[in-house]
Design a protein around this motif. Structure first.
Motif, short mmCIF file in Angstrom:
data_model
loop_
_atom_site.label_atom_id
_atom_site.label_comp_id
_atom_site.label_asym_id
_atom_site.label_seq_id
_atom_site.Cartn_x
_atom_site.Cartn_y
_atom_site.Cartn_z
N ASP A 25 -0.26 -11.28 1.78
CA ASP A 25 -1.56 -11.33 1.10
C ASP A 25 -1.33 -11.80 -0.33
O ASP A 25 -1.20 -11.00 -1.26
N LEU A 27 -3.10 -13.31 -2.64
CA LEU A 27 -4.08 -12.93 -3.68
C LEU A 27 -4.80 -11.66 -3.25
O LEU A 27 -5.87 -11.75 -2.66
N ARG A 28 -4.31 -10.46 -3.55
CA ARG A 28 -3.20 -10.23 -4.40
C ARG A 28 -2.29 -9.10 -3.91
O ARG A 28 -1.30 -8.78 -4.53
N ALA A 29 -2.70 -8.43 -2.81
CA ALA A 29 -2.08 -7.13 -2.51
C ALA A 29 -0.56 -7.17 -2.33
O ALA A 29 0.16 -6.35 -2.90
N GLU A 70 -8.43 -2.04 -4.88
CA GLU A 70 -9.68 -2.71 -5.26
C GLU A 70 -10.71 -2.66 -4.16
O GLU A 70 -10.36 -2.41 -2.99
N SER A 73 -12.43 -6.99 -5.15
CA SER A 73 -11.48 -7.40 -6.19
C SER A 73 -11.58 -6.59 -7.49
O SER A 73 -10.82 -6.84 -8.43
N ASN A 83 -5.84 -3.88 -8.77
CA ASN A 83 -4.90 -4.62 -7.91
C ASN A 83 -4.40 -5.88 -8.61
O ASN A 83 -4.06 -6.86 -7.96
N THR A 102 -6.63 -1.54 -0.47
CA THR A 102 -7.29 -2.80 -0.82
C THR A 102 -8.08 -3.28 0.39
O THR A 102 -7.93 -2.76 1.50
N THR A 103 -8.91 -4.29 0.18
CA THR A 103 -9.81 -4.73 1.24
C THR A 103 -9.06 -5.35 2.41
O THR A 103 -9.34 -5.04 3.57
N ASN A 104 -8.11 -6.22 2.10
CA ASN A 104 -7.45 -6.96 3.17
C ASN A 104 -5.95 -6.67 3.30
O ASN A 104 -5.43 -6.51 4.41
N GLY A 105 -5.28 -6.61 2.18
CA GLY A 105 -3.81 -6.52 2.19
C GLY A 105 -3.28 -5.24 2.81
O GLY A 105 -2.45 -5.27 3.73
N THR A 106 -3.75 -4.10 2.32
CA THR A 106 -3.21 -2.85 2.86
C THR A 106 -3.69 -2.65 4.30
O THR A 106 -3.00 -2.04 5.11
N LEU A 204 -11.45 -14.34 -8.12
CA LEU A 204 -10.66 -13.83 -9.24
C LEU A 204 -11.07 -14.51 -10.55
O LEU A 204 -11.18 -13.86 -11.60
#
Ligand code: MLT
Length: 235
Positions: A25, A27-29, A70, A73, A83, A102-106, A204
């Motif tokens: 990920d 941007l940015r996780a 986040e 973001s 984040n 986070t929304t997507n990364g984690t 961002l």
């Protein structure tokens, strides 16, 4: 060696039985996780929701953890860190356990959790990840976090950059169609300008965090490969 790519976590259809998964990920996780660990964070615990983060912090002890992550973001109310990689200075994070949502990364890291070996990648550490893949000599899936369930160009390009590095070492790499597409997208290093044009990059810039794009675009800044073990990401 065979390197497949999944452009979104939905394509994973269960991590159980998978030997190795590389989670990306840019941007940015995953960039933030790598940077935080390099700066001495003890470990990063990915959690799905803000409520899970609060629960985990209570379990471990509020003083030993920093809540970070986040939504859309932006930093989460009540969390100590957002984040943005550069918030995770050695002064802030050394010796701390980071509970991150986070929304997507984690979410992607959690989706990968059933695999035998899970590691964390971003442009910051592509060389180290590629070397580890070559050394392990096993098939792997490069899992792009994507953006809210959809394709994210920067993650796919990063997957392509990793495959390119592995290919340069071993001479031949097999892969699914997504891997071939990623390879084309990663034909050249991703420029800051290209990252800024992606949906995540535009967001961002909109919130005044253009500096994060510059930070995350830097290939091979770090020679480390964080791994997920027992729900903790460590170096
Ligand atoms: C995520 O995990 O959703 C992201 O990295 C989003 C962000 O930090 O802006």
């Amino acid at each position: 060696v065979r390197l497949d790519v999944a452009f979104t976590p939905a394509e994973l259809r269960g991590a159980a039985g998978r030997r190795a998964i590389v989670v990306i990920d840019v941007l940015r996780a995953t960039s933030t996780i790598i940077h935080a660990l390099v700066n001495g964070a003890k470990s990063v615990l990915p959690v799905a929701s803000i409520e899970d983060a609060a629960r985990k912090a209570e379990q471990i002890g509020r003083d030993a953890v920093l809540l970070c992550g986040e939504r859309d973001s932006l930093p989460v109310r009540g969390f100590q860190l957002g984040n943005a990689p550069e918030e995770f200075t050695a002064e802030r994070v050394a010796g701390k356990t980071l509970v991150m949502s986070t929304t997507n990364g984690t979410t992607a890291v959690l989706a990968a959790a059933g695999a035998d070996h899970v590691c964390i990648a971003a442009l910051l550490n592509i060389g180290a990840v590629a070397r580890q893949l070559v050394a392990r000599g096993e098939d792997a899936l490069l899992l792009c976090a994507g953006r809210e369930g959809a394709f994210a160009l920067e993650d796919a390009a990063c997957a392509g950059r990793i495959i390119r590095r592995v290919h340069a070492e071993v001479g031949s790499v097999a892969g699914n169609d997504a891997a071939w597409a990623a390879l084309r997208l990663g034909a050249r290093p991703a420029t800051e300008r290209a990252l800024a044009r992606t949906a995540a990059g535009r967001r961002l810039r909109e919130i005044g965090r253009g500096a994060d794009i510059v930070f995350c675009a830097h290939e091979d800044r770090y020679d480390v490969v964080p791994i997920l073990d027992e729900h903790r990401v460590t170096l």
